[in-house]
Write a protein that holds these residues in place. Structure first.
Motif, PDB file in Angstrom:
ATOM      1  N   ASP A   1       1.071  -0.875  -0.166  1.00 45.64           N
ATOM      2  CA  ASP A   1      -0.023   0.100  -0.323  1.00 45.64           C
ATOM      3  C   ASP A   1       1.157   1.200   0.496  1.00 45.64           C
ATOM      4  N   LEU A   2       2.529   0.616  -0.394  1.00 43.28           N
ATOM      5  CA  LEU A   2       2.908   2.654  -0.482  1.00 43.28           C
ATOM      6  C   LEU A   2       2.801   2.870  -2.063  1.00 43.28           C
ATOM      7  N   MET A   3       2.004   1.820  -2.870  1.00 41.87           N
ATOM      8  CA  MET A   3       1.656   1.835  -3.717  1.00 41.87           C
ATOM      9  C   MET A   3       0.605   0.779  -4.448  1.00 41.87           C
ATOM     10  N   PRO A   4       0.022   1.438  -4.598  1.00 43.93           N
ATOM     11  CA  PRO A   4      -1.511   0.219  -3.532  1.00 43.93           C
ATOM     12  C   PRO A   4      -1.798   0.833  -5.709  1.00 43.93           C
ATOM     13  N   THR A   5      -1.637   0.836  -6.766  1.00 41.07           N
ATOM     14  CA  THR A   5      -2.204   0.702  -7.828  1.00 41.07           C
ATOM     15  C   THR A   5      -1.073   1.642  -8.522  1.00 41.07           C
ATOM     16  N   ASN A   6      -1.030   1.514  -9.929  1.00 42.23           N
ATOM     17  CA  ASN A   6       0.086   1.739 -11.003  1.00 42.23           C
ATOM     18  C   ASN A   6      -0.042   3.230 -11.012  1.00 42.23           C
ATOM     19  N   ALA A   7      -1.276   4.100 -10.693  1.00 42.73           N
ATOM     20  CA  ALA A   7      -1.690   5.319 -10.483  1.00 42.73           C
ATOM     21  C   ALA A   7      -0.784   6.446  -9.492  1.00 42.73           C
ATOM     22  N   HIS A   8       0.449   5.295  -8.516  1.00 42.06           N
ATOM     23  CA  HIS A   8       0.684   5.886  -7.464  1.00 42.06           C
ATOM     24  C   HIS A   8       1.424   5.804  -7.653  1.00 42.06           C
ATOM     25  N   LYS A   9       2.210   6.608  -8.953  1.00 43.15           N
ATOM     26  CA  LYS A   9       3.466   5.793  -9.092  1.00 43.15           C
ATOM     27  C   LYS A   9       4.407   6.910  -8.325  1.00 43.15           C
ATOM     28  N   ASN A  10       4.241   8.554  -8.355  1.00 39.95           N
ATOM     29  CA  ASN A  10       4.872   9.701  -8.093  1.00 39.95           C
ATOM     30  C   ASN A  10       4.715   9.283  -6.493  1.00 39.95           C
ATOM     31  N   PRO A  11       6.107   9.625  -5.801  1.00 38.20           N
ATOM     32  CA  PRO A  11       6.443   9.710  -4.955  1.00 38.20           C
ATOM     33  C   PRO A  11       5.475  10.388  -3.823  1.00 38.20           C
TER      34      PRO A  11
ATOM     35  N   TRP B   1       2.114  11.012  -4.425  1.00 43.25           N
ATOM     36  CA  TRP B   1       1.262  11.111  -4.437  1.00 43.25           C
ATOM     37  C   TRP B   1       0.837   9.801  -3.558  1.00 43.25           C
ATOM     38  N   VAL B   2      -0.029   9.768  -1.934  1.00 37.38           N
ATOM     39  CA  VAL B   2       0.066   8.936  -0.989  1.00 37.38           C
ATOM     40  C   VAL B   2      -1.362   9.577  -0.874  1.00 37.38           C
ATOM     41  N   LEU B   3      -1.815   8.089   0.397  1.00 40.95           N
ATOM     42  CA  LEU B   3      -2.815   8.117   0.618  1.00 40.95           C
ATOM     43  C   LEU B   3      -3.369   8.887   2.096  1.00 40.95           C
ATOM     44  N   ALA B   4      -4.220   9.344   1.504  1.00 38.33           N
ATOM     45  CA  ALA B   4      -4.965  10.257   2.784  1.00 38.33           C
ATOM     46  C   ALA B   4      -5.528   8.806   4.262  1.00 38.33           C
ATOM     47  N   TYR B   5      -4.629   7.338   3.450  1.00 39.69           N
ATOM     48  CA  TYR B   5      -5.399   6.814   4.882  1.00 39.69           C
ATOM     49  C   TYR B   5      -4.193   6.577   5.932  1.00 39.69           C
ATOM     50  N   ASP B   6      -2.877   6.434   4.908  1.00 37.47           N
ATOM     51  CA  ASP B   6      -1.450   6.788   5.326  1.00 37.47           C
ATOM     52  C   ASP B   6      -0.951   7.105   7.378  1.00 37.47           C
ATOM     53  N   ASP B   7      -0.759   6.725   7.604  1.00 38.11           N
ATOM     54  CA  ASP B   7      -0.207   6.950   9.014  1.00 38.11           C
ATOM     55  C   ASP B   7       0.304   7.806   9.092  1.00 38.11           C
ATOM     56  N   TYR B   8       1.765   7.831   8.522  1.00 41.69           N
ATOM     57  CA  TYR B   8       2.694   8.753   8.883  1.00 41.69           C
ATOM     58  C   TYR B   8       3.166   8.733   7.129  1.00 41.69           C
ATOM     59  N   PRO B   9       2.999   9.611   6.120  1.00 46.12           N
ATOM     60  CA  PRO B   9       2.837   9.859   4.853  1.00 46.12           C
ATOM     61  C   PRO B   9       4.118  10.438   4.995  1.00 46.12           C
ATOM     62  N   MET B  10       4.680  11.239   5.667  1.00 50.73           N
ATOM     63  CA  MET B  10       6.363  11.831   5.663  1.00 50.73           C
ATOM     64  C   MET B  10       7.438  10.186   5.527  1.00 50.73           C
ATOM     65  N   THR B  11       6.124   9.822   6.232  1.00 50.38           N
ATOM     66  CA  THR B  11       7.517   8.656   5.814  1.00 50.38           C
ATOM     67  C   THR B  11       7.228   7.249   4.936  1.00 50.38           C
ATOM     68  N   SER B  12       5.793   7.418   4.434  1.00 48.79           N
ATOM     69  CA  SER B  12       5.826   6.613   2.675  1.00 48.79           C
ATOM     70  C   SER B  12       6.883   7.486   1.691  1.00 48.79           C
TER      71      SER B  12
ATOM     72  N   GLN C   1      10.246   6.354   1.814  1.00 49.27           N
ATOM     73  CA  GLN C   1      10.333   4.610   1.354  1.00 49.27           C
ATOM     74  C   GLN C   1       9.839   4.225  -0.138  1.00 49.27           C
ATOM     75  N   LYS C   2       8.779   5.611  -0.712  1.00 50.37           N
ATOM     76  CA  LYS C   2       8.951   4.466  -1.968  1.00 50.37           C
ATOM     77  C   LYS C   2       9.434   5.471  -2.660  1.00 50.37           C
ATOM     78  N   GLN C   3      10.496   6.987  -2.299  1.00 56.32           N
ATOM     79  CA  GLN C   3      11.261   6.913  -3.142  1.00 56.32           C
ATOM     80  C   GLN C   3      12.676   5.805  -2.965  1.00 56.32           C
ATOM     81  N   LYS C   4      13.089   5.313  -2.745  1.00 56.94           N
ATOM     82  CA  LYS C   4      14.164   4.474  -1.615  1.00 56.94           C
ATOM     83  C   LYS C   4      13.737   3.222  -2.854  1.00 56.94           C
ATOM     84  N   TRP C   5      12.657   2.756  -2.576  1.00 63.00           N
ATOM     85  CA  TRP C   5      11.914   1.251  -2.950  1.00 63.00           C
ATOM     86  C   TRP C   5      11.699   1.720  -4.883  1.00 63.00           C
ATOM     87  N   GLN C   6      12.134   2.596  -5.233  1.00 65.02           N
ATOM     88  CA  GLN C   6      11.219   2.863  -6.525  1.00 65.02           C
ATOM     89  C   GLN C   6      12.834   3.229  -7.465  1.00 65.02           C
ATOM     90  N   ALA C   7      13.731   4.143  -6.850  1.00 73.79           N
ATOM     91  CA  ALA C   7      15.475   3.862  -6.907  1.00 73.79           C
ATOM     92  C   ALA C   7      15.912   2.303  -6.509  1.00 73.79           C
TER      93      ALA C   7
END
Length: 281
Positions: A212-222, A224-235, A238-244
């Motif tokens: 759920d860091l990237m639940p769909t292909n449309a969430h590719k932009n680091p 673009w995080v969910l309002a459901y994320d408890d810690y968006p500034m961690t998401s 982490q998206k940047q790290k694992w995308q790299a």
């Protein structure tokens, strides 16, 4: 059922049910005119989100990634609220592969929100029992702790019905855990404090399950995080790290929620260069 091979690792997407959640909540602060270009939305402003576990097979092991929404776990009100139009057909999916729930050795839980964990248990009469009685259920220690002791925000998604019957099957880890050679869970936090991603590597090929860091292909932009994320500034980092990592490895990105794509690869220009589409899409 769609399949993908990563070296000698085989992946098969099963039918775990479907929800329809508010598009605004799923894309956070991103304006609808932007996200709606990348993912279809209905007239209720909901987007379709599959809840389809991935069966991973390697070294004689049957590993399930998350458990779907189960069957018989939702009230009619909950079905309306969560846009559940179909419950899980997981047992039928496994039967189509010559397997039963008893044949699952490991259930790797990226996190334990209800739309990932309801399929862990089922009712036999008035009693809740384990759906995968022979499996080790793997989750981060942080996630398991919050599952059992939710806070005022998380109590609506961590349900005792999904953990009490399987507590003796749960094994936890702190930072990383190798499920078998070439398949490793990594604690990331972000979406939930205990959220994890899964990396698969074999014979020079790689896939990353962002969960759920990237639940769909449309969430590719680091961003673009969910309002459901408890810690968006961690998401975001982490998206940047694992995308790299994924870019360096020319990796597949695989999805649990995407209603269109099961897996994609992106090129340097951000365009999809390879994909596995869900049947009928």
């Amino acid at each position: 059922m769609e399949t993908l091979n990563i070296g000698n690792i085989s992946l098969t997407w099963l039918d775990g049910g479907v929800t329809h959640m508010d598009g605004g909540a799923m894309f956070g602060v991103v304006p609808k005119p932007l996200w709606s270009r990348k993912y279809p939305v209905n007239d209720k402003n909901q987007i379709e989100l599959r809840t389809d576990p991935i069966l991973i097979r390697k070294n004689g092991l049957n590993i399930l990634v998350d458990a779907g929404i189960g069957s018989g776990k939702f009230s009619e009100k909950q079905k309306r609220n969560y846009g559940v139009t179909q419950e899980s057909n997981l047992k039928q999916s496994l039967a189509g592969l010559g397997l039963t729930c008893e044949d699952i050795h490991i259930v790797a839980m990226t996190h334990l929100h209800f739309d990932h964990a309801c399929g862990l248990t089922e009712y036999h009469g008035d009693e809740l029992v384990s759906v995968f009685p022979n499996a080790r259920i793997i989750a981060s220690a942080t996630e398991w702790n919050e599952m059992r002791h939710p806070n005022i925000r998380s109590k609506n998604t961590y349900w005792k019905e999904n953990w009490e019957a399987v507590k003796d099957q749960v094994n936890t880890f702190d930072h990383a855990h190798q499920l078998t050679e070439g398949i490793t869970m990594h604690h990331t936090g972000g979406h939930s404090d205990g959220h994890s991603v899964i990396v698969l590597e074999d014979e020079g090929e790689t896939a990353v399950h962002f969960a759920d860091l990237m639940p769909t292909n449309a969430h590719k932009n680091p961003l673009w995080v969910l309002a459901y994320d408890d810690y968006p500034m961690t998401s975001i980092p982490q998206k940047q790290k694992w995308q790299a990592f994924a870019e360096e490895k020319d990796a597949w990105l695989i999805f649990y929620h995407d209603a269109i794509y099961r897996a994609v690869k992106w090129g340097e220009d951000g365009e999809i260069t390879a994909f596995v589409k869900r049947e009928g899409k």
